[in-house]
Design a protein around this motif. Structure first.
Motif, PDB file in Angstrom:
ATOM      1  N   VAL A 159       0.866  -1.177   0.000  1.00 32.77           N
ATOM      2  CA  VAL A 159       0.000   0.000   0.000  1.00 32.77           C
ATOM      3  C   VAL A 159       0.900   1.224   0.000  1.00 32.77           C
ATOM      4  O   VAL A 159       1.794   1.348   0.840  1.00 32.77           O
ATOM      5  CB  VAL A 159      -0.946   0.016   1.230  1.00 32.77           C
ATOM      6  N   VAL A 160       0.665   2.119  -0.965  1.00 33.84           N
ATOM      7  CA  VAL A 160       1.453   3.335  -1.107  1.00 33.84           C
ATOM      8  C   VAL A 160       0.586   4.492  -0.667  1.00 33.84           C
ATOM      9  O   VAL A 160      -0.594   4.556  -0.987  1.00 33.84           O
ATOM     10  CB  VAL A 160       1.924   3.508  -2.570  1.00 33.84           C
ATOM     11  N   GLY A 161       1.158   5.428   0.027  1.00 28.43           N
ATOM     12  CA  GLY A 161       0.376   6.371   0.781  1.00 28.43           C
ATOM     13  C   GLY A 161       0.295   7.786   0.295  1.00 28.43           C
ATOM     14  O   GLY A 161       0.509   8.037  -0.856  1.00 28.43           O
ATOM     15  N   PRO A 162      -0.052   8.464   1.364  1.00 27.18           N
ATOM     16  CA  PRO A 162       0.096   8.011   2.737  1.00 27.18           C
ATOM     17  C   PRO A 162      -0.777   6.782   2.997  1.00 27.18           C
ATOM     18  O   PRO A 162      -1.914   6.723   2.565  1.00 27.18           O
ATOM     19  CB  PRO A 162      -0.335   9.194   3.593  1.00 27.18           C
ATOM     20  N   ALA A 163      -0.195   5.808   3.689  1.00 31.63           N
ATOM     21  CA  ALA A 163      -0.857   4.528   3.913  1.00 31.63           C
ATOM     22  C   ALA A 163      -1.056   4.297   5.411  1.00 31.63           C
ATOM     23  O   ALA A 163      -0.213   4.676   6.219  1.00 31.63           O
ATOM     24  CB  ALA A 163      -0.015   3.400   3.329  1.00 31.63           C
ATOM     25  N   THR A 164      -2.176   3.677   5.750  1.00 29.11           N
ATOM     26  CA  THR A 164      -2.445   3.312   7.146  1.00 29.11           C
ATOM     27  C   THR A 164      -2.952   1.883   7.193  1.00 29.11           C
ATOM     28  O   THR A 164      -3.512   1.380   6.222  1.00 29.11           O
ATOM     29  CB  THR A 164      -3.503   4.230   7.800  1.00 29.11           C
ATOM     30  N   TRP A 165      -2.744   1.230   8.327  1.00 28.74           N
ATOM     31  CA  TRP A 165      -3.293  -0.094   8.543  1.00 28.74           C
ATOM     32  C   TRP A 165      -3.744  -0.218   9.998  1.00 28.74           C
ATOM     33  O   TRP A 165      -3.218   0.445  10.886  1.00 28.74           O
ATOM     34  CB  TRP A 165      -2.290  -1.195   8.195  1.00 28.74           C
ATOM     35  N   ARG A 166      -4.716  -1.040  10.206  1.00 29.87           N
ATOM     36  CA  ARG A 166      -5.198  -1.375  11.549  1.00 29.87           C
ATOM     37  C   ARG A 166      -5.661  -2.825  11.484  1.00 29.87           C
ATOM     38  O   ARG A 166      -6.382  -3.227  10.574  1.00 29.87           O
ATOM     39  CB  ARG A 166      -6.349  -0.461  11.962  1.00 29.87           C
ATOM     40  N   ASP A 167      -5.233  -3.611  12.441  1.00 31.08           N
ATOM     41  CA  ASP A 167      -5.667  -5.000  12.548  1.00 31.08           C
ATOM     42  C   ASP A 167      -5.927  -5.263  14.020  1.00 31.08           C
ATOM     43  O   ASP A 167      -4.994  -5.520  14.783  1.00 31.08           O
ATOM     44  CB  ASP A 167      -4.608  -5.947  11.981  1.00 31.08           C
ATOM     45  N   GLY A 168      -7.196  -5.138  14.411  1.00 29.67           N
ATOM     46  CA  GLY A 168      -7.539  -5.250  15.826  1.00 29.67           C
ATOM     47  C   GLY A 168      -6.903  -4.106  16.594  1.00 29.67           C
ATOM     48  O   GLY A 168      -6.997  -2.944  16.179  1.00 29.67           O
TER      49      GLY A 168
END
Length: 186
Positions: A159-168
């Motif tokens: 993922v090219v951003g600005p990129a964010t992730w959340r897993d739980g």
């Protein structure tokens, strides 16, 4: 409604609230163009698509995790301003929304401006590239960015951003993130 057939070119254009049905799914649009050689279907304006796929799914996490699951087929529902379907893949453009409804568990959602899917025969997912305000939700997993690229081998999403992730409870951000979808690890 209007239909124009071009027999020499093996091509047809259908206009005015067109609905279509093939073995792998159904769809609708204001305008549909069908080419019989090569096999291609193009839809424009209020374009909707519903496909049935095997249990491996379409969106990256489900595609890899479902390999050992006992879930049944999934249903892919998509809408866009325009889409093109061919045996080797699909391209969707303009306000793309994809919902993957599974036999078990919550559906996964993908939104973006453009989506290109590459398939190998017989319909096995090879790669997927989403561009423009990409957002993927799959259970506790949430990814955002301007571009996301998935390759079945080696099983990574970039993922090219600005990129964010959340897993739980875990989360992060950066200019570029990579996710191993089997883990998932970031």
């Amino acid at each position: 409604a209007r239909a124009t057939l071009y027999p020499i070119q093996r091509h047809a254009i259908l206009e005015g609230g067109v609905e279509w049905e093939k073995a792998e799914g159904t769809g609708a649009a204001d305008l549909v163009e069908v080419s019989f050689a090569p096999d291609r279907l193009e839809a424009r304006g209020n374009a909707r698509l519903t496909l049935r796929r095997a249990a491996e799914g379409f969106l990256p996490r489900a595609a890899l995790q479902a390999a050992g699951s006992k879930g049944g087929p999934v249903r892919i529902e998509a809408s866009a301003d325009h889409y093109r379907l061919a045996p080797d893949g699909a391209r969707l453009e303009g306000r793309v929304r994809v919902l993957e409804v599974r036999a078990e568990g919550a559906p996964a959602r993908l939104t973006c401006q453009r989506l290109e899917v590459v398939l190998a025969s017989p319909g096995q997912l090879v790669s997927m590239r989403a561009e423009g305000d990409v957002e993927l939700e799959d259970g506790d997993l949430h990814l955002t960015g301007q571009r996301a690229t998935y390759r079945a081998e080696p099983g990574w999403v970039e993922v090219v951003g600005p990129a964010t992730w959340r897993d739980g409870p875990r989360s992060g951000s950066g200019d570029r993130i990579w996710m191993d979808v089997a883990g998932p690890t970031f």
